[in-house]
Motif scaffolding. Structure first.
Motif, PDB file in Angstrom:
ATOM      1  N   THR A 159       0.808  -1.174  -0.080  1.00 57.58           N
ATOM      2  CA  THR A 159       0.074   0.142  -0.153  1.00 57.58           C
ATOM      3  C   THR A 159       0.943   1.375  -0.076  1.00 57.58           C
ATOM      4  N   ALA A 160       2.062   1.273   0.768  1.00 61.10           N
ATOM      5  CA  ALA A 160       2.892   2.433   0.775  1.00 61.10           C
ATOM      6  C   ALA A 160       3.464   2.622  -0.585  1.00 61.10           C
ATOM      7  N   THR A 161       3.881   1.689  -1.345  1.00 63.16           N
ATOM      8  CA  THR A 161       4.753   1.557  -2.449  1.00 63.16           C
ATOM      9  C   THR A 161       3.556   2.254  -3.698  1.00 63.16           C
ATOM     10  N   SER A 162       2.223   1.872  -3.520  1.00 58.62           N
ATOM     11  CA  SER A 162       1.317   2.344  -4.515  1.00 58.62           C
ATOM     12  C   SER A 162       0.897   3.840  -3.976  1.00 58.62           C
ATOM     13  N   GLY A 163       1.491   4.345  -2.839  1.00 57.16           N
ATOM     14  CA  GLY A 163       0.968   5.661  -2.528  1.00 57.16           C
ATOM     15  C   GLY A 163      -0.188   5.768  -1.869  1.00 57.16           C
ATOM     16  N   ARG A 164      -0.792   4.714  -1.268  1.00 54.43           N
ATOM     17  CA  ARG A 164      -2.345   4.793  -0.980  1.00 54.43           C
ATOM     18  C   ARG A 164      -2.381   4.654   0.466  1.00 54.43           C
ATOM     19  N   LEU A 165      -1.069   4.607   1.067  1.00 56.63           N
ATOM     20  CA  LEU A 165      -0.984   4.375   2.671  1.00 56.63           C
ATOM     21  C   LEU A 165      -1.165   5.887   3.450  1.00 56.63           C
ATOM     22  N   ARG A 166      -2.154   6.199   4.168  1.00 59.16           N
ATOM     23  CA  ARG A 166      -2.044   7.417   4.468  1.00 59.16           C
ATOM     24  C   ARG A 166      -1.181   7.627   5.771  1.00 59.16           C
ATOM     25  N   ARG A 167      -0.899   6.414   6.422  1.00 61.44           N
ATOM     26  CA  ARG A 167      -0.018   6.451   7.665  1.00 61.44           C
ATOM     27  C   ARG A 167       1.590   6.640   7.149  1.00 61.44           C
ATOM     28  N   PRO A 168       2.225   7.401   7.873  1.00 62.71           N
ATOM     29  CA  PRO A 168       3.585   7.576   7.398  1.00 62.71           C
ATOM     30  C   PRO A 168       4.361   6.274   7.821  1.00 62.71           C
ATOM     31  N   TRP A 169       5.370   5.663   7.233  1.00 69.28           N
ATOM     32  CA  TRP A 169       6.226   4.431   7.862  1.00 69.28           C
ATOM     33  C   TRP A 169       6.625   4.758   9.131  1.00 69.28           C
ATOM     34  N   PRO A 170       6.289   3.834  10.103  1.00 66.86           N
ATOM     35  CA  PRO A 170       6.842   4.125  11.478  1.00 66.86           C
ATOM     36  C   PRO A 170       8.210   3.436  11.678  1.00 66.86           C
ATOM     37  N   ASP A 171       8.976   3.931  12.402  1.00 64.93           N
ATOM     38  CA  ASP A 171      10.228   3.356  13.022  1.00 64.93           C
ATOM     39  C   ASP A 171      10.013   2.069  13.835  1.00 64.93           C
ATOM     40  N   VAL A 172      10.064   1.078  13.362  1.00 62.20           N
ATOM     41  CA  VAL A 172       9.958  -0.060  13.955  1.00 62.20           C
ATOM     42  C   VAL A 172      10.974  -0.343  15.028  1.00 62.20           C
ATOM     43  N   ARG A 173      12.059   0.280  15.169  1.00 59.48           N
ATOM     44  CA  ARG A 173      12.997   0.196  16.266  1.00 59.48           C
ATOM     45  C   ARG A 173      12.501   0.853  17.653  1.00 59.48           C
ATOM     46  N   THR A 174      11.498   1.792  17.485  1.00 63.86           N
ATOM     47  CA  THR A 174      10.870   2.419  18.710  1.00 63.86           C
ATOM     48  C   THR A 174       9.707   1.478  19.020  1.00 63.86           C
ATOM     49  N   MET A 175       9.525   0.493  18.468  1.00 69.14           N
ATOM     50  CA  MET A 175       8.326  -0.352  18.911  1.00 69.14           C
ATOM     51  C   MET A 175       8.242  -0.767  20.242  1.00 69.14           C
ATOM     52  N   THR A 176       7.374  -0.540  21.252  1.00 71.46           N
ATOM     53  CA  THR A 176       7.076  -1.156  22.402  1.00 71.46           C
ATOM     54  C   THR A 176       5.698  -1.806  22.825  1.00 71.46           C
ATOM     55  N   LEU A 177       5.733  -2.830  23.798  1.00 74.79           N
ATOM     56  CA  LEU A 177       4.493  -3.391  23.982  1.00 74.79           C
ATOM     57  C   LEU A 177       3.719  -2.492  25.387  1.00 74.79           C
ATOM     58  N   PRO A 178       2.669  -2.719  25.627  1.00 76.95           N
ATOM     59  CA  PRO A 178       2.024  -2.188  26.744  1.00 76.95           C
ATOM     60  C   PRO A 178       2.523  -3.218  27.870  1.00 76.95           C
ATOM     61  N   PRO A 179       2.802  -2.347  29.025  1.00 75.75           N
ATOM     62  CA  PRO A 179       3.147  -2.998  30.208  1.00 75.75           C
ATOM     63  C   PRO A 179       2.418  -4.306  30.754  1.00 75.75           C
ATOM     64  N   MET A 180       1.122  -4.333  30.548  1.00 72.59           N
ATOM     65  CA  MET A 180       0.483  -5.481  30.919  1.00 72.59           C
ATOM     66  C   MET A 180       0.917  -6.811  30.143  1.00 72.59           C
ATOM     67  N   ALA A 181       1.316  -6.584  28.764  1.00 70.16           N
ATOM     68  CA  ALA A 181       1.592  -7.579  28.029  1.00 70.16           C
ATOM     69  C   ALA A 181       2.647  -8.787  28.846  1.00 70.16           C
ATOM     70  N   LEU A 182       3.359  -7.827  29.574  1.00 73.26           N
ATOM     71  CA  LEU A 182       4.501  -8.882  30.208  1.00 73.26           C
ATOM     72  C   LEU A 182       3.915  -9.460  31.267  1.00 73.26           C
ATOM     73  N   VAL A 183       3.005  -9.113  32.049  1.00 74.98           N
ATOM     74  CA  VAL A 183       2.258  -9.729  33.264  1.00 74.98           C
ATOM     75  C   VAL A 183       1.309 -10.804  32.454  1.00 74.98           C
ATOM     76  N   ALA A 184       0.550 -10.784  31.555  1.00 74.29           N
ATOM     77  CA  ALA A 184      -0.250 -11.565  30.756  1.00 74.29           C
ATOM     78  C   ALA A 184       0.722 -12.785  30.259  1.00 74.29           C
ATOM     79  N   THR A 185       2.099 -12.335  29.757  1.00 70.09           N
ATOM     80  CA  THR A 185       2.711 -13.532  29.426  1.00 70.09           C
ATOM     81  C   THR A 185       3.221 -14.421  30.526  1.00 70.09           C
ATOM     82  N   MET A 186       3.499 -13.814  31.775  1.00 67.57           N
ATOM     83  CA  MET A 186       3.990 -14.667  32.928  1.00 67.57           C
ATOM     84  C   MET A 186       2.737 -15.586  33.598  1.00 67.57           C
ATOM     85  N   VAL A 187       1.564 -14.905  33.304  1.00 67.58           N
ATOM     86  CA  VAL A 187       0.418 -15.685  33.814  1.00 67.58           C
ATOM     87  C   VAL A 187       0.208 -16.664  32.951  1.00 67.58           C
ATOM     88  N   ALA A 188       0.197 -16.611  31.530  1.00 61.96           N
ATOM     89  CA  ALA A 188       0.089 -17.686  30.690  1.00 61.96           C
ATOM     90  C   ALA A 188       1.173 -18.623  30.794  1.00 61.96           C
TER      91      ALA A 188
END
Length: 328
Positions: free
Chosen positions: A206-235
């Motif tokens: 979609t980005a290559t075709s020019g139809r993606l409205r969202r700018p391409w994000p910096d994946v290196r800055t990706m973080t998960l919500p804090p509760m994800a770690l709690v859910a992982t430990m419980v599971a």
């Protein structure tokens, strides 16, 4: 964003054909089956979620007419619903305030207002939810309790191996038992990886075709919500209680571990920014993980450690030059 019904129907037909190709039993059909959400995701990101919803509904109805309600339900659950919702989340945003815009600065006059786009980490959590849901639904078609599911998997794998010699049969049975034990987690991992790949490919197309409205994000800055770690430990803890709940916990744990593996790779891409042979090091890591698989556990550990200790934040604080203060 205007919805194009022809695009919607074309995307739905493509997804339905890719999904139904698994009936042929050809090896290439497995790849097409896993990429079935891709056309609908491209439609969702390029022409809006309503386009994907229309295409998914048309494809589901067509599969129901041709192959029966079970195929239609499976398509809607595993392909149409994730494609529509994840495409919606990719385009989801809200006007940024001065507190949430980058560097806390408002847009200059004449510029479009800044937008807070839905975080990548939360999209990953949704991908994990869909992967766990589809894997659980697939396993429950084999039985309603742990022993029935395990017996069905064991019979199917033994039938595939088709070993007649007694000694070889004993060894094959032991290997099959190992595969039965890891099958739920392995299936969840594959579902998580393929769905993530579909989202990335759809965004790239979609980005290559020019139809993606969202700018391409910096994946290196990706973080998960804090509760994800709690859910992982419980599971992870629930994996040891036995029975069907343990199988379901293994599925959820595998999906969440995959999200932390992706965060771990983001950490590696960040802390190697100043290395001379960065491409060689990263390429070696990816090659080792793809060849041996089990080193991904180390990457998961890096992702979890970053969630606790903030390695990337500390690294960027040390390597980001101080702001230039203009002379008065």
């Amino acid at each position: 964003m205007n919805m194009n019904p022809f695009i919607a129907i074309a995307a739905g037909c493509a997804s339905a054909l890719m999904f139904a190709s698994i009936i042929s039993g050809a090896l290439i059909s497995l790849l097409l089956f896993y990429l079935a959400p891709l056309p609908l995701m491209v439609a969702a990101m390029g022409w809006g979620p309503a386009c994907a919803a229309l295409g998914g509904a048309f494809a589901g109805a067509s599969l129901g007419v041709l192959f029966g309600p079970s195929y239609s339900a499976a398509f809607v659950l595993t392909v149409a619903l994730p494609a529509w919702w994840l495409g919606h989340l990719v385009l989801l945003g809200r006007p940024a305030t001065s507190d949430t815009s980058p560097q806390g600065v408002d847009a200059a006059p004449g510029d479009p207002p800044p937008v807070d786009w839905y975080p990548l980490g939360r999209i990953l959590i949704w991908i994990a939810c869909f992967a766990a849901l589809t894997t659980t639904a697939a396993l429950l078609t084999l039985g309603s309790d742990a022993s029935t599911i395990a017996d069905t998997l064991r019979r199917g794998l033994l039938r595939i191996t088709n070993v007649r010699d007694t000694a070889s049969g004993d060894r094959a049975s032991e290997v099959v038992d190992v595969f039965v034990a890891i099958a739920p987690a392995a299936a969840a991992t594959i579902a998580m990886a393929t769905l993530t790949l579909n989202v990335w490919l759809a965004a790239k197309v979609t980005a290559t075709s020019g139809r993606l409205r969202r700018p391409w994000p910096d994946v290196r800055t990706m973080t998960l919500p804090p509760m994800a770690l709690v859910a992982t430990m419980v599971a992870l803890a629930l994996c040891f209680i036995g029975g069907l709940p343990a199988i379901l916990a293994q599925i959820v744990t595998a999906c969440l571990m995959m999200t932390y593996a992706l965060v771990g790779f983001a950490v590696l891409h960040t802390i190697t920014l100043t290395m001379r042979n960065r491409g060689l090091w990263l390429g070696s890591v990816y090659a080792i993980v793809l060849m041996f698989v089990w080193p991904v556990i180390t990457i998961v550990g890096i992702g979890i450690a970053d969630a606790i200790f903030g390695f990337r934040q500390r690294y960027m604080q040390r390597h980001t030059p101080p702001p230039i203060v203009p002379k008065s």
